[in-house]
Design an enzyme around this catalytic site. Structure first.
Site, PDB file in Angstrom:
ATOM      1  N   CYS A 180      -8.002 -10.694   1.010  1.00 23.63           N
ATOM      2  CA  CYS A 180      -8.081 -10.269   2.408  1.00 23.63           C
ATOM      3  C   CYS A 180      -8.242 -11.471   3.330  1.00 23.63           C
ATOM      4  O   CYS A 180      -9.230 -12.209   3.231  1.00 23.63           O
ATOM      5  CB  CYS A 180      -9.242  -9.294   2.609  1.00 23.63           C
ATOM      6  N   CYS A 208     -16.444  -7.912   6.076  1.00 23.24           N
ATOM      7  CA  CYS A 208     -16.398  -8.279   7.501  1.00 23.24           C
ATOM      8  C   CYS A 208     -16.605  -6.991   8.296  1.00 23.24           C
ATOM      9  O   CYS A 208     -16.586  -5.900   7.733  1.00 23.24           O
ATOM     10  CB  CYS A 208     -15.066  -8.955   7.847  1.00 23.24           C
ATOM     11  N   ARG A 225       0.858  -1.186   0.000  1.00 28.42           N
ATOM     12  CA  ARG A 225       0.000   0.000   0.000  1.00 28.42           C
ATOM     13  C   ARG A 225       0.896   1.239   0.000  1.00 28.42           C
ATOM     14  O   ARG A 225       1.771   1.383   0.859  1.00 28.42           O
ATOM     15  CB  ARG A 225      -0.865  -0.026   1.246  1.00 28.42           C
ATOM     16  N   LYS A 251      -5.836   7.377  12.181  1.00 31.14           N
ATOM     17  CA  LYS A 251      -6.197   7.910  10.861  1.00 31.14           C
ATOM     18  C   LYS A 251      -6.654   9.370  10.938  1.00 31.14           C
ATOM     19  O   LYS A 251      -7.406   9.735  11.841  1.00 31.14           O
ATOM     20  CB  LYS A 251      -7.312   7.062  10.269  1.00 31.14           C
ATOM     21  N   LYS A 311      -3.588   1.482  14.989  1.00 35.27           N
ATOM     22  CA  LYS A 311      -3.546   2.396  13.837  1.00 35.27           C
ATOM     23  C   LYS A 311      -4.225   3.724  14.173  1.00 35.27           C
ATOM     24  O   LYS A 311      -5.090   3.782  15.056  1.00 35.27           O
ATOM     25  CB  LYS A 311      -4.226   1.757  12.632  1.00 35.27           C
ATOM     26  N   ARG A 354      -1.651   6.921   9.626  1.00 32.85           N
ATOM     27  CA  ARG A 354      -1.721   6.415   8.247  1.00 32.85           C
ATOM     28  C   ARG A 354      -1.796   7.547   7.229  1.00 32.85           C
ATOM     29  O   ARG A 354      -1.767   8.714   7.571  1.00 32.85           O
ATOM     30  CB  ARG A 354      -2.984   5.556   8.103  1.00 32.85           C
ATOM     31  N   CYS A 386     -15.262  -2.978  -0.138  1.00 29.97           N
ATOM     32  CA  CYS A 386     -13.870  -3.261   0.219  1.00 29.97           C
ATOM     33  C   CYS A 386     -13.367  -4.435  -0.603  1.00 29.97           C
ATOM     34  O   CYS A 386     -14.129  -5.085  -1.304  1.00 29.97           O
ATOM     35  CB  CYS A 386     -13.788  -3.592   1.702  1.00 29.97           C
ATOM     36  N   CYS A 432     -13.929  -1.574   6.096  1.00 28.63           N
ATOM     37  CA  CYS A 432     -12.967  -0.854   5.260  1.00 28.63           C
ATOM     38  C   CYS A 432     -13.631   0.021   4.191  1.00 28.63           C
ATOM     39  O   CYS A 432     -12.981   0.923   3.654  1.00 28.63           O
ATOM     40  CB  CYS A 432     -12.003  -1.829   4.608  1.00 28.63           C
TER      41      CYS A 432
END
Ligand code: SRM
Ligand code: SF4
Length: 569
Positions: A440, A479, A81, A215, A213, A150, A434, A483
């Site tokens: 994934c 899930c 990414r 953001k 993480k 991120r 996503c 995302c």
């Protein structure tokens, strides 16, 4: 206000904390693992550190069972990414990603919901070469994943070119300011000389980095394309005429949850005040340090900043922020969002340049028999003199096209019939899914590969109901990690098992209200049976300008999740 007992969660540190601590600032044994010729995989601890370098080890889930039967190891491969603040890429960078996808990836590119490129299917032996090629084109993947800040998202607004440029510069500054300082990436992937004794310092993060993480997104009203309230930290640009005054600061948003675990939930951030423009980097840094010091390091499921904010209370977070800054945030300023999502086709900026937004279904750029999307965009990159802007909705804008160059770009668009979404329903234009299967590792149900066919069926209903041109936001995730930010879909689907989804309704069209669970664990027939009468009802009984998300609440399909995103101290 938080009482002192709840300021720091109790419990032994999660295993990941030890891995970070012993990693010598994110080095681990990555060099050795990537040199090991025996297996196409790397050891578990290194997979965790690899995320900080913007990459995940994956395996092709379509092939998993077959390979198991044949007693073969899974088809290991890596995803990379790119770090691309604000989603801005040069044509050269586009061409680099395009050719890397063919040379080392699976021949496709994925434009993500956070405005960057992902490349899937890279074999272990090709990882270093891929990252080095990216580096030659001035791109890196530092901190694109991992327990750090991120890719900073930034509004793509092509109409307000000057304001966009200024806000983009601030997004870039925030991103760069919050980058980890370790030289591990340069040593491992770019063969930079080793730092003696690994003696380094992470002045913002410290050796343990963040608990999870983090953001950041920056919005320019009236567009909430970055879904600013879904971010751990959101900045809302406040301007007077063309002058950028500063940013409202919103804290504690996030989309992820775990099915059946009520201690986890999507949350919208709350606006706590206003910062003058030149202090925004400082504000971002101090908020990151609050999460560093107060975030939950025992339980990763409760470690995101939204849980820290909810545990401490917004009052406490504001007070702590003001103390760390040494000055007080001002009261938040008025702002108004009108939509999230993208605006398609050609638009002219105030500086006279042209910008063309393409509709890229679920962000997947690939060539198909009847649609040479990848090749068409490559042809544009070969002649384009401006820039590409990847949008927060998995689309791309060919940006800064001069009047005299527009015809040439348009000729390529026409030759390849590149879509600006106008030939599709407004529902499809407002859809996001996503990645999910096959790459994934966390997917429970299909998403990117399924939503388009579900929309085919919904389009028949919309057509019949006369709603084809009505903008309705539909989002699907494979899930509950969320995302595609499904909790902000007027219609949202979250995968439970193959072919089964939880269905959510009633988010706000401007990204200011979460949706609510409507039906659990349903398959396609039930989805269509639920939505058909509801869409006809909407076509018949909606009030003037009423959005679908508001309608399903007014008419009682679901109850509103209280928004109240403005925090008043
Ligand atoms: Fe995500 C994990 C893909 C945006 C919440 N996400 C993953 C992983 C890396 C799976 C994994 O951990 O093994 C997925 C890789 C799939 C693949 O094969 O490529 C993945 N996430 C994506 C992307 C590519 C989806 C897309 O189709 O565009 C997006 C990449 C964004 C980027 O460029 O950085 C992506 N992920 C998001 C978003 C949306 C956003 O940030 O605006 C969210 C919800 C917002 C949030 O973070 O709260 C999101 N991803 C997660 C989570 C849940 C985090 C949580 O709070 O619980 C995970 C799992 C985790 O962290 O444990 C996850
Ligand atoms: Fe994978 Fe789940 Fe994210 Fe979809 S929402 S990409 S299935 S982690």
């Amino acid at each position: 206000m938080a009482d002192h007992k709840t300021l720091k969660p109790e419990g032994p540190p999660d295993e990941m904390e030890r891995i970070k601590e012993e990693s010598r600032y994110l080095r681990g044994s990555l060099v050795e693992s990537f040199q090991d010729p025996i297996t196409a995989s790397i050891p578990d601890e290194d997979t965790k550190l690899l995320k900080f370098h913007g990459s995940y080890m994956q395996d092709d889930r379509d092939l998993r069972n077959e390979r198991k039967k044949q007693k073969l190891e899974p088809a290991y491969q890596f995803m990379v990414r790119v770090r691309l603040p604000g989603g801005v890429a040069t044509p050269e960078q586009w061409l680099t990603m395009d050719s890397l996808a063919d040379q080392y990836g699976n021949g496709t590119l994925k434009l993500t919901t956070r405005q960057t490129f992902q490349m899937h299917g890279i074999l272990k032996w090709n990882m270093k070469k891929s990252i080095q090629k990216m580096d030659e084109a001035l791109m890196d993947s530092i901190a694109a994943c991992g327990d750090v800040n991120r890719n900073v998202m930034s509004n793509v607004n092509p109409d307000q070119s000057a304001l966009h440029a200024e806000v983009y510069e601030w997004s870039k500054k925030i991103s760069e300011h919050l980058l980890p300082k370790t030289r591990a990436y340069h040593e491992i992937w770019l063969d930079e000389e080793k730092v003696v004794d690994g003696k380094e310092d992470e002045p913002i993060y410290g050796p343990l980095y963040l608990p999870r993480k983090f953001k950041i997104g920056v919005a320019i009203p009236p567009s909430n394309d970055v879904d600013v309230f879904s971010q751990d930290l959101g900045f809302i640009a406040i301007f007077e005429g063309k002058e950028l005054l500063g940013f409202n600061v919103a804290v504690g948003g996030g989309m992820g949850m775990t099915h059946g675990d009520t201690n986890t939930y999507p949350q919208l951030s709350r606006v706590i005040g206003f910062t003058p423009v030149d202090r925004v980097t400082e504000v971002a840094e101090k908020i990151v340090t609050i999460q560093r010091d107060y975030g939950n390091r025992s339980n990763r499921k409760n470690a995101r900043f939204k849980y820290t904010v909810d545990r401490l209370g917004v009052d406490y977070v504001l007070q702590e922020l003001n103390t760390r800054l040494g000055w007080d945030l001002e009261s938040s300023r008025a702002y108004q969002f009108e939509h999230n999502g993208d605006r398609y086709g050609w638009t002219q900026g105030e500086d006279g340049n042209w910008h063309h937004t393409f509709f890229i279904q679920n962000g997947r750029i690939k060539d198909q028999e009847n649609y040479l999307l990848k090749e068409g965009l490559k042809k544009i990159a070969e002649v384009h003199k401006g820039e590409f802007r990847l949008t927060p909705n998995q689309n791309v804008i060919v940006s800064k096209v001069k009047e005299e160059d527009k015809a040439e770009i348009q000729a390529i668009i026409s030759k390849y019939s590149l879509s600006d979404g106008q030939q599709n329903s407004a529902l499809r234009r407002n859809s996001m899914a996503c990645v999910a299967f096959p790459t994934c590792g966390l997917a429970m149900a299909e998403s990117e590969r399924y939503l388009p066919t579900l929309i085919d069926k919904l389009e028949e209903i919309l057509d019949e109901a006369g709603l084809s041109d009505d903008e309705i936001i539909i989002r699907m995730s494979g899930c509950p990690n969320g995302c595609s930010r499904p909790a902000l879909g007027e219609i949202g689907f979250i995968g439970k098992a193959p072919g089964k989804y939880n269905m959510y309704l009633g988010a706000g069209f401007t990204g200011d209200r979460l949706n609510k669970l409507y039906r659990e664990n349903i398959g396609e027939n039930e989805i269509l049976n639920e939505l058909k009468p509801m869409l006809f009802h909407y076509a018949k009984d909606r009030e003037e300008e009423e959005k679908f998300g508001d309608f399903v609440i007014r008419t009682g399909y679901v109850q509103a999740v209280p928004s109240g995103q403005e925090f008043h101290s």
